[in-house]
Design an enzyme around this catalytic site. Structure first.
Site, PDB file in Angstrom:
ATOM      1  N   PHE A  25       0.859  -1.036   0.032  1.00 37.87           N
ATOM      2  CA  PHE A  25      -0.183  -0.241   0.205  1.00 37.87           C
ATOM      3  C   PHE A  25       0.629   1.418   0.452  1.00 37.87           C
ATOM      4  CE2 PHE A  25      -2.541   2.605   3.687  1.00 37.87           C
ATOM      5  CZ  PHE A  25      -2.585   3.688   2.112  1.00 37.87           C
ATOM      6  N   GLY A  50       0.992  -7.628  -0.648  1.00 41.47           N
ATOM      7  CA  GLY A  50       0.580  -6.631  -1.399  1.00 41.47           C
ATOM      8  C   GLY A  50       0.366  -7.153  -2.337  1.00 41.47           C
ATOM      9  N   VAL A  71      12.466 -10.871   1.371  1.00 45.14           N
ATOM     10  CA  VAL A  71      13.495  -9.888   1.931  1.00 45.14           C
ATOM     11  C   VAL A  71      14.409 -10.715   2.888  1.00 45.14           C
ATOM     12  CG1 VAL A  71      12.909  -7.697   1.280  1.00 45.14           C
ATOM     13  CG2 VAL A  71      12.719  -8.538   3.616  1.00 45.14           C
ATOM     14  N   LEU A  87      10.470  -1.574   3.261  1.00 43.05           N
ATOM     15  CA  LEU A  87       9.238  -1.085   3.949  1.00 43.05           C
ATOM     16  C   LEU A  87       8.674  -2.753   4.131  1.00 43.05           C
ATOM     17  CD1 LEU A  87       9.802   2.069   2.577  1.00 43.05           C
ATOM     18  CD2 LEU A  87       7.205   2.507   2.413  1.00 43.05           C
ATOM     19  N   TYR A 159       4.816  -8.086  15.315  1.00 41.79           N
ATOM     20  CA  TYR A 159       5.043  -6.499  14.639  1.00 41.79           C
ATOM     21  C   TYR A 159       6.165  -5.563  15.909  1.00 41.79           C
ATOM     22  CZ  TYR A 159       3.724  -2.672  11.512  1.00 41.79           C
ATOM     23  OH  TYR A 159       3.960  -1.660  10.753  1.00 41.79           O
ATOM     24  N   LYS A 163      10.499  -4.397  15.126  1.00 39.95           N
ATOM     25  CA  LYS A 163      10.379  -3.163  14.862  1.00 39.95           C
ATOM     26  C   LYS A 163      11.604  -2.816  15.915  1.00 39.95           C
ATOM     27  CE  LYS A 163       7.572  -2.421  10.609  1.00 39.95           C
ATOM     28  NZ  LYS A 163       8.386  -2.555   9.412  1.00 39.95           N
TER      29      LYS A 163
HETATM   30  P1  NAD Z   1       1.650  -3.822   2.888  1.00 37.88           P
HETATM   31  O1  NAD Z   1       0.779  -4.886   3.900  1.00 37.88           O
HETATM   32  O2  NAD Z   1       0.414  -2.798   2.059  1.00 37.88           O
HETATM   33  O3  NAD Z   1       3.026  -3.215   2.879  1.00 37.88           O
HETATM   34  C1  NAD Z   1       3.346  -4.620   2.657  1.00 37.88           C
HETATM   35  C2  NAD Z   1       4.825  -5.156   2.090  1.00 37.88           C
HETATM   36  O4  NAD Z   1       5.579  -5.800   1.972  1.00 37.88           O
HETATM   37  C3  NAD Z   1       3.769  -6.280   1.480  1.00 37.88           C
HETATM   38  O5  NAD Z   1       3.386  -5.930  -0.819  1.00 37.88           O
HETATM   39  C4  NAD Z   1       4.052  -7.046   1.048  1.00 37.88           C
HETATM   40  O6  NAD Z   1       4.675  -8.340   0.162  1.00 37.88           O
HETATM   41  C5  NAD Z   1       5.486  -7.583   1.318  1.00 37.88           C
HETATM   42  N1  NAD Z   1       6.317  -8.190   2.085  1.00 37.88           N
HETATM   43  C6  NAD Z   1       6.242  -8.503   3.581  1.00 37.88           C
HETATM   44  N2  NAD Z   1       6.908  -9.691   4.038  1.00 37.88           N
HETATM   45  C7  NAD Z   1       7.791  -9.709   2.461  1.00 37.88           C
HETATM   46  C8  NAD Z   1       9.261 -10.183   2.449  1.00 37.88           C
HETATM   47  N3  NAD Z   1       9.577 -11.190   3.868  1.00 37.88           N
HETATM   48  N4  NAD Z   1       9.730  -9.925   1.304  1.00 37.88           N
HETATM   49  C9  NAD Z   1       9.442  -9.096   0.301  1.00 37.88           C
HETATM   50  N5  NAD Z   1       7.903  -8.604   0.513  1.00 37.88           N
HETATM   51  C10 NAD Z   1       7.893  -8.957   1.550  1.00 37.88           C
HETATM   52  O7  NAD Z   1       2.125  -2.421   4.336  1.00 37.88           O
HETATM   53  P2  NAD Z   1       2.094  -1.000   3.908  1.00 37.88           P
HETATM   54  O8  NAD Z   1       0.991  -0.476   4.642  1.00 37.88           O
HETATM   55  O9  NAD Z   1       2.320  -1.015   2.981  1.00 37.88           O
HETATM   56  O10 NAD Z   1       3.208  -0.842   4.521  1.00 37.88           O
HETATM   57  C11 NAD Z   1       4.162  -0.872   4.482  1.00 37.88           C
HETATM   58  C12 NAD Z   1       5.440  -0.510   5.983  1.00 37.88           C
HETATM   59  O11 NAD Z   1       5.224   0.958   6.401  1.00 37.88           O
HETATM   60  C13 NAD Z   1       5.781  -1.716   6.824  1.00 37.88           C
HETATM   61  O12 NAD Z   1       6.574  -1.821   6.990  1.00 37.88           O
HETATM   62  C14 NAD Z   1       4.530  -0.944   7.788  1.00 37.88           C
HETATM   63  O13 NAD Z   1       5.411  -1.587   9.115  1.00 37.88           O
HETATM   64  C15 NAD Z   1       5.139   0.706   7.661  1.00 37.88           C
HETATM   65  N6  NAD Z   1       3.777   1.274   8.251  1.00 37.88           N
HETATM   66  C16 NAD Z   1       2.275   1.173   7.402  1.00 37.88           C
HETATM   67  C17 NAD Z   1       1.531   2.017   8.193  1.00 37.88           C
HETATM   68  C18 NAD Z   1       0.239   2.618   7.475  1.00 37.88           C
HETATM   69  O14 NAD Z   1      -0.612   2.959   8.112  1.00 37.88           O
HETATM   70  N7  NAD Z   1      -0.274   2.175   6.475  1.00 37.88           N
HETATM   71  C19 NAD Z   1       1.629   2.197   9.447  1.00 37.88           C
HETATM   72  C20 NAD Z   1       3.405   2.272  10.161  1.00 37.88           C
HETATM   73  C21 NAD Z   1       3.828   1.872   9.709  1.00 37.88           C
END
Ligand code: NAD
Length: 327
Positions: A25, A50, A71, A87, A159, A163
């Site tokens: 996202f 994702g 990763v 991310l 989580y 982090k």
């Molecule tokens: P999301 O789940 O939409 O995106 C995370 C992406 O990482 C996904 O596309 C997933 O397929 C990929 N992924 C997960 N594990 C993986 C791995 N081992 N290898 C390769 N790809 C992997 O979540 P988001 O909301 O887009 O969050 C992105 C980042 O921002 C995350 O690290 C999250 O902790 C951080 N974050 C987001 C929010 C929010 O409100 N959206 C808030 C705090 C922190």
């Protein structure tokens, strides 16, 4: 075609960025802004949470490469990069339950591997951390000096603790190797491309448009400070484009109770769905609001999209998606 309105001049120092989780996202917006700013993007994603549709508009665009990789295992990026943004991680409560070990490994091994990638390339490194590292905070609003109140073995701990480990590893690695590292503590973000994955706004939008009850976990008095996703992505990249080395909160200070959020979304969606209270989530934080003094001072960043406007855009996008699925 990249969107010129997204261009950020501060990114002109970079030629090529590796974005793990770029298919997610938030990551997909980060990719959009980088490309619009003339930075080539290597998106690394295993699509465990994702969607390919998030980056479908970028496939075939000059400067965009997609590598499907996990990763948490060793991976490489052919050709040099000068920016690494980590991310990749599951990011919602149901996903922590579905992918507990994967969540811990994304923050631990995933952070280690991406730090090594940055080190090999002498690249600037940015870790996507989270407001969750503050846990159920005893200080309000939360500034970067607050150490948090986190349950180490609760439903969110895979989580939160991953982090926290990732932050410590980033600082240690940066100091040991003299690298340029930054940490962004992201607060709840929302907007188009969000899926109903257990996060409060995406669930309410989905329920309101589907004519289903809006499920409020607990009494609904708990607060959130939602930030529109484009603002968040710009904040992440403002940190990337700076030389700042310490954690920075990126979020919106407009705080709202979960119950009022449900009412607002119901109104924006023109829905008549009832509100229904269900069991509270374990360790659900009572209050969430960032102190963004540091982001304003060090990065010249602050959010621009007010909640009502952001919700209108989010609901409109969800409606477009529903009608595309039906046709
Ligand atoms: P999301 O789940 O939409 O995106 C995370 C992406 O990482 C996904 O596309 C997933 O397929 C990929 N992924 C997960 N594990 C993986 C791995 N081992 N290898 C390769 N790809 C992997 O979540 P988001 O909301 O887009 O969050 C992105 C980042 O921002 C995350 O690290 C999250 O902790 C951080 N974050 C987001 C929010 C929010 O409100 N959206 C808030 C705090 C922190």
């Amino acid at each position: 075609m990249s969107d010129n309105s997204l261009r950020d001049e501060r990114l002109s120092r970079f030629s090529r960025a590796a974005v793990t989780g770029g298919g997610g996202f938030l990551g997909s917006y980060v990719c959009d802004i980088l490309l619009a700013s003339g930075v080539e993007v290597v998106c690394i994603d295993n699509f465990s949470t994702g969607y390919r549709s998030n980056v479908a508009h970028l496939l075939g665009q000059p400067g965009f490469t997609l590598i499907e990789a996990d990763v948490t295992e060793e991976f490489d990026v052919p050709e040099a990069v000068d920016l690494v943004l980590h991310l990749a991680s599951p990011a919602s409560l149901p996903e922590f339950a579905r992918l507990p070990i994967e969540t811990m490994l994304a923050g631990s091994a995933g952070t280690h591997h991406t730090l090594r990638l940055a080190h090999r390339n002498r690249a600037r490194y940015v870790l996507a951390s989270t407001s969750e590292i503050y846990g159920d905070p005893l200080r309000h609003p939360q500034d970067e000096g607050y150490w948090g109140n986190v349950n180490p073995i609760g439903a969110r701990s895979v989580y939160d603790e991953a982090k926290r480990y990732a932050e410590a590893l980033t600082v240690a690695y940066g100091q040991k190797h003299g690298m340029s590292v930054g940490i962004v503590r992201i607060f709840n973000s929302y907007g188009p491309r969000m899926r109903p994955d257990g996060r409060v706004i995406s669930n309410f939008v989905d329920q309101a448009l589907g004519g289903l009850p809006l499920l409020i976990h607990g009494d609904g008095a708990q607060t959130r400070s939602p930030c529109y996703v484009e603002d968040t992505a710009q904040g992440v990249l403002a940190l990337a484009g700076s030389d700042y080395q310490r954690p920075v909160n990126i979020g919106n200070t407009e705080e709202i109770s979960v119950r009022d959020l449900a009412l607002m979304i119901r109104e924006v969606a023109g829905s008549r769905s009832p509100l229904k209270h269900v069991e509270a989530d374990e360790d659900d934080p009572r209050q969430r609001r960032p102190d963004i003094t540091l982001a304003k001072r060090e990065l010249g960043w602050e959010p621009r999209v007010p909640l009502d406007e952001g919700l209108r855009r989010t609901v409109a996008a969800a409606l477009r998606e529903r009608s595309a699925q039906q046709s």
